[in-house]
Design a protein around this motif. Structure first.
Motif, PDB file in Angstrom:
ATOM      1  N   MET A   1     -62.136  55.628  -2.183  1.00 33.86           N
ATOM      2  CA  MET A   1     -61.603  56.471  -3.245  1.00 33.86           C
ATOM      3  C   MET A   1     -60.812  55.653  -4.264  1.00 33.86           C
ATOM      4  N   SER A   2     -60.146  54.597  -3.797  1.00 38.78           N
ATOM      5  CA  SER A   2     -59.355  53.770  -4.712  1.00 38.78           C
ATOM      6  C   SER A   2     -60.228  53.122  -5.778  1.00 38.78           C
ATOM      7  N   ASN A   3     -61.504  52.872  -5.437  1.00 41.35           N
ATOM      8  CA  ASN A   3     -62.399  52.225  -6.395  1.00 41.35           C
ATOM      9  C   ASN A   3     -62.639  53.082  -7.635  1.00 41.35           C
ATOM     10  N   ILE A   4     -62.451  54.406  -7.533  1.00 43.21           N
ATOM     11  CA  ILE A   4     -62.645  55.295  -8.683  1.00 43.21           C
ATOM     12  C   ILE A   4     -61.689  54.905  -9.810  1.00 43.21           C
ATOM     13  N   LEU A   5     -60.502  54.442  -9.436  1.00 41.77           N
ATOM     14  CA  LEU A   5     -59.526  54.016 -10.445  1.00 41.77           C
ATOM     15  C   LEU A   5     -59.517  52.504 -10.641  1.00 41.77           C
ATOM     16  N   VAL A   6     -59.636  51.755  -9.549  1.00 44.12           N
ATOM     17  CA  VAL A   6     -59.499  50.307  -9.627  1.00 44.12           C
ATOM     18  C   VAL A   6     -60.652  49.659 -10.376  1.00 44.12           C
ATOM     19  N   VAL A   7     -61.894  50.080 -10.100  1.00 42.69           N
ATOM     20  CA  VAL A   7     -63.053  49.446 -10.740  1.00 42.69           C
ATOM     21  C   VAL A   7     -63.029  49.583 -12.261  1.00 42.69           C
ATOM     22  N   PRO A   8     -62.869  50.778 -12.823  1.00 47.78           N
ATOM     23  CA  PRO A   8     -62.797  50.847 -14.294  1.00 47.78           C
ATOM     24  C   PRO A   8     -61.565  50.147 -14.861  1.00 47.78           C
ATOM     25  N   PHE A   9     -60.454  50.167 -14.123  1.00 46.42           N
ATOM     26  CA  PHE A   9     -59.250  49.491 -14.597  1.00 46.42           C
ATOM     27  C   PHE A   9     -59.498  47.992 -14.731  1.00 46.42           C
ATOM     28  N   VAL A  10     -60.168  47.424 -13.737  1.00 43.36           N
ATOM     29  CA  VAL A  10     -60.476  45.994 -13.790  1.00 43.36           C
ATOM     30  C   VAL A  10     -61.539  45.707 -14.839  1.00 43.36           C
ATOM     31  N   GLY A  11     -62.584  46.533 -14.857  1.00 42.04           N
ATOM     32  CA  GLY A  11     -63.707  46.277 -15.752  1.00 42.04           C
ATOM     33  C   GLY A  11     -63.378  46.449 -17.227  1.00 42.04           C
ATOM     34  N   PHE A  12     -62.562  47.452 -17.558  1.00 44.90           N
ATOM     35  CA  PHE A  12     -62.302  47.754 -18.963  1.00 44.90           C
ATOM     36  C   PHE A  12     -60.984  47.179 -19.492  1.00 44.90           C
ATOM     37  N   LEU A  13     -60.071  46.786 -18.576  1.00 45.28           N
ATOM     38  CA  LEU A  13     -58.772  46.284 -19.035  1.00 45.28           C
ATOM     39  C   LEU A  13     -58.470  44.865 -18.537  1.00 45.28           C
ATOM     40  N   VAL A  14     -58.412  44.694 -17.220  1.00 44.48           N
ATOM     41  CA  VAL A  14     -57.985  43.413 -16.662  1.00 44.48           C
ATOM     42  C   VAL A  14     -58.942  42.283 -17.026  1.00 44.48           C
ATOM     43  N   LEU A  15     -60.234  42.493 -16.792  1.00 49.90           N
ATOM     44  CA  LEU A  15     -61.207  41.437 -17.055  1.00 49.90           C
ATOM     45  C   LEU A  15     -61.314  41.078 -18.534  1.00 49.90           C
ATOM     46  N   THR A  38     -49.357  40.115 -21.790  1.00 44.44           N
ATOM     47  CA  THR A  38     -50.205  41.302 -21.626  1.00 44.44           C
ATOM     48  C   THR A  38     -50.947  41.269 -20.290  1.00 44.44           C
ATOM     49  N   VAL A  39     -51.456  40.078 -19.916  1.00 39.44           N
ATOM     50  CA  VAL A  39     -52.264  39.957 -18.703  1.00 39.44           C
ATOM     51  C   VAL A  39     -51.418  40.153 -17.445  1.00 39.44           C
ATOM     52  N   LEU A  40     -50.234  39.576 -17.400  1.00 40.38           N
ATOM     53  CA  LEU A  40     -49.411  39.655 -16.195  1.00 40.38           C
ATOM     54  C   LEU A  40     -49.056  41.091 -15.807  1.00 40.38           C
ATOM     55  N   PRO A  41     -48.622  41.946 -16.754  1.00 39.27           N
ATOM     56  CA  PRO A  41     -48.358  43.348 -16.372  1.00 39.27           C
ATOM     57  C   PRO A  41     -49.603  44.065 -15.848  1.00 39.27           C
ATOM     58  N   LEU A  42     -50.779  43.725 -16.403  1.00 35.63           N
ATOM     59  CA  LEU A  42     -52.019  44.342 -15.922  1.00 35.63           C
ATOM     60  C   LEU A  42     -52.306  43.920 -14.481  1.00 35.63           C
ATOM     61  N   LEU A  43     -52.110  42.629 -14.182  1.00 36.62           N
ATOM     62  CA  LEU A  43     -52.327  42.152 -12.820  1.00 36.62           C
ATOM     63  C   LEU A  43     -51.319  42.763 -11.854  1.00 36.62           C
ATOM     64  N   ASN A  44     -50.073  42.886 -12.288  1.00 33.72           N
ATOM     65  CA  ASN A  44     -49.063  43.529 -11.438  1.00 33.72           C
ATOM     66  C   ASN A  44     -49.414  44.988 -11.168  1.00 33.72           C
ATOM     67  N   ALA A  45     -49.942  45.652 -12.192  1.00 36.01           N
ATOM     68  CA  ALA A  45     -50.364  47.049 -12.023  1.00 36.01           C
ATOM     69  C   ALA A  45     -51.524  47.153 -11.038  1.00 36.01           C
TER      70      ALA A  45
END
Length: 415
Positions: A1-15, A38-45
């Motif tokens: 279930m976590s992938n529903i949020l984590v995958v788009p977060f990584v794909g559209f923001l972190v990466l 900008t990158v560090l807060p995203l990784l922490n999130a």
């Protein structure tokens, strides 16, 4: 279930942000990462999200690895579901796909046949780990291999086997003696599985790996029992376990690094399951073997876990004459620094006509005891063989296909 949020977060923001930061650093020639604010807060999130979901009860679900034929049928049905999605056949295929997913999630136990017992000597490198399963669902784990910062046998080998067998509870865990190659991996296992009781030889040591194990045991509330040869037999399902060693429970004694003394205080178990008997020896050396032989104990067993990885100092011919094993399993690492198993051990056992199986050569060894006798299989018998095209046509590919779909691999020795 976590992938529903984590995958788009990584794909559209972190990466994208990370790639742009790297590109900006290269083009700008900066010694620091451009856009790090900008990158560090995203990784922490991202870390916060992962830790948050991991803390949810039931967030981690382990299921057995499906058999090859099951995976083939799954993707066949999945393809049929999409190709014929507007037909009845597509709906039937979809129902079969859902049914297989439910079956895998349910993870029914892979139990031995009624009236039999299954022993698995895991390939854990230079160490020991053995699993005992009875037909009525009882499970005993004897040792759990080694652990280090880079490789934890409990996490990488023991726990995956338990999950693959659908095991969620260990009725009994036995730590034969407090050495890293025997109990290092048990901390992870005890932390992930319900444990009914934890047996030790009563010896304590002031070492980090043992302190870690004791902390996990205490946190999980697992009952700990120091055992000795004075204890009564214990039933483990259809099997009767008898402690042969150590001679007396050592309570809270503290040992240093006296390897021979630690080895000779290993918990030794004689396990009788119906007509089959098995002997687990830990790392005992010839002194303990001689004492047991002279005491006149009933040591006879069809399968012997070779003491101390086949070391020269653990070979005592009168002991072998009393045990009379048909099969001897050496738990040993490939090209280990100790020279195990020793030539003396191999020659002594071969001279008595004992079939020798080695985890460094045969991989994991599985022995099934039945009223009709022993069934022995080896992981090496399922390994695919390299096919040399220039050797001409033969049935090598056919044999590889049989190995791929076989549930049991041959060992190449008489049992």
């Amino acid at each position: 279930m976590s992938n529903i949020l984590v995958v788009p977060f990584v794909g559209f923001l972190v990466l994208p942000a990370s790639l742009l930061a790297c590109l900006g650093t290269l083009l700008g020639g900066s010694e620091e990462l451009a856009g790090s604010a900008t990158v560090l807060p995203l990784l922490n999130a991202l870390v916060w999200m992962a830790q948050g979901f991991a803390a949810v009860p039931g967030a981690e679900l382990r299921v057995p690895s499906p058999a090859v034929w099951q995976m083939l049928f799954f993707y066949l049905f999945l393809g049929a579901c999409f190709l014929w999605r507007r037909r009845m056949a597509g709906w039937v295929a979809g129902a079969l796909v859902m049914g297989m997913l439910v079956l895998w999630t349910w993870a029914p136990r892979d139990l031995p046949e009624p009236g039999s017992v299954r022993l698995t000597f895991l390939d854990v490198g230079q160490g020991d780990a053995a699993l005992v399963e009875t037909a009525d669902g009882h499970v005993m784990l004897i040792d759990g291999g080694t652990a280090s910062e880079k490789y934890d046998v409990g996490r990488m080998a023991v726990a995956p086997l338990l999950w693959d067998r659908g095991i969620r509870r260990l009725d009994l865990v036995v730590a034969t003696h407090p050495q890293l190659d025997h109990v290092g991996g048990l901390a992870f296992v005890v932390g992930k599985f319900e444990v009914g009781e934890f047996w030790t030889n009563g010896v304590s040591r002031d070492v980090a790996f043992l302190q870690r194990l004791e902390e996990v045991i205490a946190a999980r509330g697992v009952p700990v029992r120091p055992v000795s040869s004075a204890d009564e037999d214990v039933l483990v399902g259809d099997c009767r376990a008898r402690v042969l060693n150590p001679v007396l429970s050592l309570g809270g004694g503290v040992y240093g690094n006296d390897g021979k003394r630690l080895n000779n205080q290993s918990v030794m178990l004689h396990l009788r399951c119906g007509k089959s008997a098995f002997l687990f020896t830990g790392d005992v050396e010839r002194e303990a073997e001689a004492w047991l032989t002279e005491r006149g104990e009933d040591l006879e067993a069809a399968v012997l876990k070779v003491p101390h990885h086949g070391a020269r100092g653990s070979v005592y011919p009168p002991f072998l004459g009393v045990v009379k094993p048909r099969v001897a399993v050496v738990s040993v690492g490939r090209a280990n620094a100790y020279g195990h198993p020793s030539r003396v051990m191999l020659e002594a056992y071969a001279g008595l006509g004992i079939s020798i199986l080695r985890t460094d050569l045969h991989g994991a060894v599985t022995v099934t005891g039945t009223d009709a006798g022993l069934q022995v299989s080896c992981e090496s018998g399922r390994r695919l063989r390299r096919v040399k095209l220039w050797e001409g046509p033969d049935n090598a590919e056919v044999q590889n296909m049989r190995r791929l779909f076989s549930e049991r691999g041959t060992c190449g020795v008489a049992a």
